[in-house]
Motif scaffolding. Structure first.
Motif, PDB file in Angstrom:
ATOM      1  N   TYR A 242      34.584  42.802  33.274  1.00 25.40           N
ATOM      2  CA  TYR A 242      35.398  41.637  33.629  1.00 25.40           C
ATOM      3  C   TYR A 242      35.106  41.179  35.056  1.00 25.40           C
ATOM      4  N   HIS A 243      35.061  39.867  35.216  1.00 27.19           N
ATOM      5  CA  HIS A 243      34.995  39.277  36.561  1.00 27.19           C
ATOM      6  C   HIS A 243      36.137  38.280  36.644  1.00 27.19           C
ATOM      7  N   THR A 244      36.927  38.350  37.720  1.00 27.61           N
ATOM      8  CA  THR A 244      38.100  37.477  37.835  1.00 27.61           C
ATOM      9  C   THR A 244      38.063  36.699  39.148  1.00 27.61           C
ATOM     10  N   TYR A 245      38.296  35.413  39.053  1.00 31.78           N
ATOM     11  CA  TYR A 245      38.342  34.555  40.249  1.00 31.78           C
ATOM     12  C   TYR A 245      39.625  33.733  40.232  1.00 31.78           C
ATOM     13  N   PHE A 246      40.198  33.515  41.422  1.00 28.97           N
ATOM     14  CA  PHE A 246      41.366  32.640  41.533  1.00 28.97           C
ATOM     15  C   PHE A 246      41.027  31.435  42.390  1.00 28.97           C
ATOM     16  N   ILE A 247      41.433  30.274  41.886  1.00 33.12           N
ATOM     17  CA  ILE A 247      41.301  29.050  42.673  1.00 33.12           C
ATOM     18  C   ILE A 247      42.708  28.762  43.183  1.00 33.12           C
ATOM     19  N   GLU A 248      42.927  29.025  44.466  1.00 37.62           N
ATOM     20  CA  GLU A 248      44.298  29.007  44.971  1.00 37.62           C
ATOM     21  C   GLU A 248      44.689  27.622  45.477  1.00 37.62           C
ATOM     22  N   ASP A 249      44.883  26.718  44.529  1.00 37.47           N
ATOM     23  CA  ASP A 249      45.303  25.358  44.852  1.00 37.47           C
ATOM     24  C   ASP A 249      46.834  25.383  44.995  1.00 37.47           C
ATOM     25  N   VAL A 250      47.294  25.246  46.228  1.00 37.81           N
ATOM     26  CA  VAL A 250      48.717  25.461  46.531  1.00 37.81           C
ATOM     27  C   VAL A 250      49.622  24.468  45.798  1.00 37.81           C
ATOM     28  N   GLU A 251      50.615  24.992  45.085  1.00 31.30           N
ATOM     29  CA  GLU A 251      51.590  24.170  44.374  1.00 31.30           C
ATOM     30  C   GLU A 251      52.796  23.976  45.298  1.00 31.30           C
ATOM     31  N   GLU A 252      53.032  22.711  45.661  1.00 34.83           N
ATOM     32  CA  GLU A 252      54.031  22.468  46.698  1.00 34.83           C
ATOM     33  C   GLU A 252      55.446  22.890  46.310  1.00 34.83           C
ATOM     34  N   THR A 253      55.757  22.858  45.000  1.00 34.47           N
ATOM     35  CA  THR A 253      57.113  23.231  44.594  1.00 34.47           C
ATOM     36  C   THR A 253      57.266  24.741  44.387  1.00 34.47           C
ATOM     37  N   GLY A 254      56.183  25.494  44.478  1.00 30.18           N
ATOM     38  CA  GLY A 254      56.240  26.938  44.197  1.00 30.18           C
ATOM     39  C   GLY A 254      56.549  27.749  45.435  1.00 30.18           C
ATOM     40  N   PRO A 255      57.042  28.983  45.250  1.00 28.53           N
ATOM     41  CA  PRO A 255      57.289  29.840  46.415  1.00 28.53           C
ATOM     42  C   PRO A 255      55.951  30.201  47.070  1.00 28.53           C
ATOM     43  N   TYR A 256      55.762  29.744  48.300  1.00 27.45           N
ATOM     44  CA  TYR A 256      54.493  29.901  49.010  1.00 27.45           C
ATOM     45  C   TYR A 256      53.310  29.373  48.208  1.00 27.45           C
ATOM     46  N   GLY A 257      53.601  28.422  47.315  1.00 24.21           N
ATOM     47  CA  GLY A 257      52.508  27.762  46.597  1.00 24.21           C
ATOM     48  C   GLY A 257      52.132  28.368  45.262  1.00 24.21           C
ATOM     49  N   ALA A 258      52.957  29.296  44.747  1.00 22.92           N
ATOM     50  CA  ALA A 258      52.595  30.021  43.531  1.00 22.92           C
ATOM     51  C   ALA A 258      53.039  29.297  42.254  1.00 22.92           C
ATOM     52  N   LYS A 259      52.279  29.519  41.185  1.00 28.44           N
ATOM     53  CA  LYS A 259      52.652  29.050  39.843  1.00 28.44           C
ATOM     54  C   LYS A 259      52.679  30.263  38.901  1.00 28.44           C
TER      55      LYS A 259
END
Lengths: 304, 150
Positions: A242-259
């Motif tokens: 497995y190879h895992t990548y995150f594209i951390e596009d900040v979500e303004e309504t989320g806690p510290y940008g999380a979804k």
């Protein structure tokens, strides 16, 4: 002969219950006279890492040492409801409630000027009649879709993901081996990279099960394969690299940008594998799971 | 029988399963029952060096043998395998973890240089629904390094 194929699939998936269904989370932050901060939150920890995330959000917001914060959870007599650990909603919804409670407490704490410890701060806050206990609340804003007009906002926010599967299909036996899986997900800012990666790899493995192994055989409503010896799920020998990548596009309504990130991890896997099987041997599988017999039948029908 | 170095002598039902003896007589609740029919590996314990499903063994048949359960793996402090599992994040819901750690211990006690294929083979009898195994395998490799340095 073993034939190699590569397939992709992508998804977008709404966080939370959605469609206007009441989706609320609550949390309480309290400074005690012993100089400790207690976060009471009804997050259900089932191994997904919800507790770690809530603790991280609290520490980040209060800017206080981790050992001074105590998380109180899973006790309905001591805290209010934060909904289910479902719909990939806890980090976003309950995280927002924890953020709200901690921000309010932090504001209250800032009203008193002291460079002494939390015990003194508590005394001073009490003297000035400032609340040492704050309530946090978050309600997702979604609305039911009007079936006539198609208007409405059924979910917010959305998590996006794409997975690539590399498979080997034996065209004589119909056996599929999953060689490599690469995942890239935008679930906003990742609060805890270790548990987030765990969600992706675990979800992908479940997706592999749905793609090539798992099938509930019913006979007049009775499940025929009730055991792990006939309802087959992936073992350590069935998993790819497995190879895992995150594209951390900040979500303004989320806690510290999380979804949300739980269910999305599982969704693209099976279609990506089915596409990879098509790439390998040129047959489309329309019924999950792609077991040896279904693949051999599809090859036979193609060669007719 | 001897469980984690402690001797137990008891008159028992000849049909009592080892897992029931461990959980109900010895009161060691770390050993989990999953399927109860030898398919999932959650109840794995080590009997005389071998990883075995304790739901498939009659307690009476291990008279005099040495059994290790998850409680016997950590001696005062965490075993390197447990440390490694925590460090890499190999535990999610945790239900398979005791069995997984005992299967790992049985392997590494015999073969500290086990290859990735041998590691996968040795835990293939322990089903896990939520982690996807890869991080556990990384944890086992890390445990190998830790054990070699001891």
């Amino acid at each position: 002969m073993k034939r190699k194929g590569i397939g992709y699939a992508s998804i977008f998936y709404g966080t939370g219950y959605g469609n206007g269904f009441p989706d609320e989370s609550r949390a309480t932050a309290e400074l005690t006279k012993e100089g400790q901060i207690i976060i009471s939150v009804g997050v259900s920890e089932v191994g997904q890492g919800g507790l770690s995330v809530m603790e991280q959000i609290a520490v980040e917001t209060l800017k206080i040492k981790k050992d001074l914060i105590k998380l109180q959870y899973n006790n309905t007599s001591k805290m209010r409801d934060s909904g289910t650990a479902a719909a990939s909603r806890q980090t976003y919804n309950t995280g927002n409630a924890v953020l709200d409670a901690c921000r309010k407490l932090k504001d209250n704490m800032n009203k008193v000027k002291t460079n002494k410890n939390l015990e003194n701060l508590y005394v001073q806050m009490k003297d000035c009649n400032i609340d040492t206990k704050t309530e946090g609340y978050f309600k997702a804003t979604t609305s039911e879709v009007d079936l006539e007009t198609g208007q409405g906002a059924p979910y917010w926010p959305y998590t996006f993901g794409v997975q690539k599967a590399t498979v080997e299909v034996d065209d004589e036996t119909g056996k599929v081996d999953i060689i490599e899986v690469t995942s890239a997900f935008d679930a906003g800012k990742i609060v805890n990279p270790i548990t987030a990666q765990g969600q992706i790899i675990g979800g992908s493995t479940m997706g592999i099960g749905y793609a090539i192994m798992e099938e509930v055989n019913l006979n007049q409503g009775d499940i025929q394969n009730k055991n792990f010896s006939d309802y087959i799920i992936p073992t350590s020998k069935d998993i790819p690299k497995y190879h895992t990548y995150f594209i951390e596009d900040v979500e303004e309504t989320g806690p510290y940008g999380a979804k949300g990130l739980g269910e999305p991890a599982m969704l693209p896997m099976a279609p990506a594998i089915i596409n990879a099987i098509y790439d390998a041997i040129g047959v489309r599988i329309y019924e999950y799971p792609a077991t040896c017999d279904r693949i051999l039948l599809a090859i036979k029908n193609k060669n007719k | 029988m001897i469980i984690n170095g402690k001797s137990y002598t008891k008159k028992i039902d000849p049909l009592l399963r080892l897992i029931d003896f461990i959980r109900d007589e010895a009161k060691l609740k770390g050993t989990k029952e999953g399927c109860g029919e030898g398919e999932c590996g959650a109840c794995t314990v080590i009997i005389d060096g071998r990883a075995v499903n304790s739901c498939l063994v009659l307690a009476a048949s291990v008279n005099g043998k040495e059994i290790t359960t998850i409680e016997g793996v950590s001696q005062g402090k965490l075993h390197p395998i447990q440390e490694a599992f925590i460090e890499v994040g190999a535990v999610q819901c945790g239900y398979c973890t005791p069995g997984m750690i005992l299967s790992t211990k049985a392997l590494l006690d015999k073969n500290i240089d086990a290859t990735e294929e041998e590691i996968k083979e040795s835990i293939s009898g322990n089903l896990c629904r939520c982690t996807g195994y890869q991080i556990m395998i990384e944890g086992i490799k890390k445990a190998q390094d830790k054990l070699k340095k001891r």
